[in-house]
Design a protein around this motif. Structure first.
Motif, mmCIF file in Angstrom:
data_model
loop_
_atom_site.group_PDB
_atom_site.id
_atom_site.type_symbol
_atom_site.label_atom_id
_atom_site.label_comp_id
_atom_site.label_asym_id
_atom_site.label_seq_id
_atom_site.Cartn_x
_atom_site.Cartn_y
_atom_site.Cartn_z
ATOM 1 N N TRP A 41 0.843 -1.202 0.000
ATOM 2 C CA TRP A 41 0.000 0.000 0.000
ATOM 3 C C TRP A 41 0.879 1.252 0.000
ATOM 4 N N ILE A 42 1.879 1.267 0.845
ATOM 5 C CA ILE A 42 2.785 2.422 0.900
ATOM 6 C C ILE A 42 3.509 2.592 -0.438
ATOM 7 N N LEU A 43 4.015 1.494 -0.983
ATOM 8 C CA LEU A 43 4.749 1.561 -2.250
ATOM 9 C C LEU A 43 3.856 1.941 -3.436
ATOM 10 N N SER A 44 2.541 1.806 -3.285
ATOM 11 C CA SER A 44 1.611 2.194 -4.363
ATOM 12 C C SER A 44 1.584 3.709 -4.572
ATOM 13 N N GLY A 45 2.093 4.457 -3.588
ATOM 14 C CA GLY A 45 2.084 5.907 -3.688
ATOM 15 C C GLY A 45 0.784 6.545 -3.236
ATOM 16 N N ASP A 46 -0.141 5.768 -2.699
ATOM 17 C CA ASP A 46 -1.429 6.298 -2.255
ATOM 18 C C ASP A 46 -1.291 7.159 -1.002
ATOM 19 N N ILE A 47 -0.258 6.924 -0.224
ATOM 20 C CA ILE A 47 -0.109 7.580 1.073
ATOM 21 C C ILE A 47 1.071 8.545 1.036
ATOM 22 N N ARG A 48 0.830 9.800 1.421
ATOM 23 C CA ARG A 48 1.922 10.755 1.600
ATOM 24 C C ARG A 48 1.782 11.352 2.983
ATOM 25 N N ARG A 49 2.831 11.245 3.787
ATOM 26 C CA ARG A 49 2.784 11.728 5.175
ATOM 27 C C ARG A 49 3.690 12.934 5.347
ATOM 28 N N ASP A 50 3.262 13.862 6.201
ATOM 29 C CA ASP A 50 4.114 14.994 6.536
ATOM 30 C C ASP A 50 3.846 15.423 7.973
ATOM 31 N N LYS A 51 4.687 16.309 8.454
ATOM 32 C CA LYS A 51 4.616 16.789 9.842
ATOM 33 C C LYS A 51 4.549 15.622 10.826
ATOM 34 N N ILE A 52 5.422 14.645 10.623
ATOM 35 C CA ILE A 52 5.445 13.428 11.438
ATOM 36 C C ILE A 52 6.182 13.711 12.743
ATOM 37 N N ARG A 53 5.531 13.358 13.856
ATOM 38 C CA ARG A 53 6.137 13.553 15.175
ATOM 39 C C ARG A 53 6.007 12.283 16.003
ATOM 40 N N ILE A 54 7.081 11.888 16.642
ATOM 41 C CA ILE A 54 7.014 10.800 17.619
ATOM 42 C C ILE A 54 6.593 11.426 18.943
ATOM 43 N N LEU A 55 5.477 10.963 19.482
ATOM 44 C CA LEU A 55 4.990 11.488 20.757
ATOM 45 C C LEU A 55 5.527 10.705 21.938
ATOM 46 N N TYR A 56 5.741 9.409 21.732
ATOM 47 C CA TYR A 56 6.255 8.563 22.807
ATOM 48 C C TYR A 56 6.765 7.264 22.212
ATOM 49 N N GLU A 57 7.846 6.744 22.788
ATOM 50 C CA GLU A 57 8.323 5.426 22.384
ATOM 51 C C GLU A 57 9.192 4.836 23.489
ATOM 52 N N ASN A 58 8.951 3.544 23.751
ATOM 53 C CA ASN A 58 9.839 2.775 24.613
ATOM 54 C C ASN A 58 10.020 1.404 23.965
ATOM 55 N N SER A 59 10.471 0.419 24.689
ATOM 56 C CA SER A 59 10.732 -0.888 24.075
ATOM 57 C C SER A 59 9.469 -1.702 23.818
ATOM 58 N N GLU A 60 8.318 -1.224 24.296
ATOM 59 C CA GLU A 60 7.071 -1.972 24.149
ATOM 60 C C GLU A 60 6.032 -1.307 23.253
ATOM 61 N N VAL A 61 5.989 0.031 23.249
ATOM 62 C CA VAL A 61 4.972 0.760 22.480
ATOM 63 C C VAL A 61 5.552 2.032 21.885
ATOM 64 N N ALA A 62 4.850 2.541 20.857
ATOM 65 C CA ALA A 62 5.240 3.810 20.249
ATOM 66 C C ALA A 62 3.974 4.541 19.789
ATOM 67 N N VAL A 63 4.018 5.867 19.857
ATOM 68 C CA VAL A 63 2.882 6.692 19.456
ATOM 69 C C VAL A 63 3.409 7.816 18.577
ATOM 70 N N GLU A 64 2.726 8.055 17.452
ATOM 71 C CA GLU A 64 3.122 9.143 16.568
ATOM 72 C C GLU A 64 1.895 9.901 16.074
ATOM 73 N N HIS A 65 2.137 11.115 15.601
ATOM 74 C CA HIS A 65 1.091 11.911 14.960
ATOM 75 C C HIS A 65 1.636 12.394 13.627
ATOM 76 N N SER A 66 0.782 12.386 12.606
ATOM 77 C CA SER A 66 1.188 12.882 11.292
ATOM 78 C C SER A 66 -0.038 13.345 10.528
ATOM 79 N N TYR A 67 0.215 14.003 9.417
ATOM 80 C CA TYR A 67 -0.841 14.359 8.477
ATOM 81 C C TYR A 67 -0.649 13.455 7.265
ATOM 82 N N VAL A 68 -1.734 12.857 6.812
ATOM 83 C CA VAL A 68 -1.669 11.909 5.706
ATOM 84 C C VAL A 68 -2.569 12.396 4.579
ATOM 85 N N SER A 69 -2.007 12.428 3.378
ATOM 86 C CA SER A 69 -2.769 12.770 2.184
ATOM 87 C C SER A 69 -2.860 11.529 1.313
#
Length: 106
Positions: free
Chosen positions: A46-74
């Motif tokens: 799906w990503i390689l199809s070019g359907d998804i473009r992300r910007d303003k990507i931010r990692i909000l939290y990450e440790n060895s068990e979980v990760a959280v991010e926010h982005s804008y997707v077109s």
């Protein structure tokens, strides 16, 4: 560099090998809007199809068990969303992903 950051870079660069290294072989992404579960292969294709473009990507939290991010997707269809992603991590790789999305104006 964290696994989530590596994943973000691999997506941005459309690096198939990099994406494969970041995702656990049993990776699952639940797409609630389509009521469909994506596998590792599905999400990379799906990503390689070019359907998804992300910007303003931010990692909000990450440790060895979980990760959280926010982005804008077109998407190719013109939709744009603010997306909050939650990931679980297993064996140092992204294992599951869930997102919450809000439609935003272009």
């Amino acid at each position: 560099m964290t696994i989530l950051r590596k994943w973000q870079i691999a997506q941005t660069e459309m690096d198939k090998d990099g994406m494969e290294k970041c995702l656990h072989d049993d990776f699952k992404f639940m797409n609630y809007s389509q009521n469909k579960e994506f596998t590792k292969r599905d999400i990379i294709n799906w990503i390689l199809s070019g359907d998804i473009r992300r910007d303003k990507i931010r990692i909000l939290y990450e440790n060895s068990e979980v990760a959280v991010e926010h982005s804008y997707v077109s998407f190719k269809d013109g939709n744009r969303q603010a997306v909050l992603g939650f990931y679980t991590i297993r064996d140092g790789k992204l294992y599951t992903a869930e997102t919450g999305a809000t439609n935003v104006d272009q």
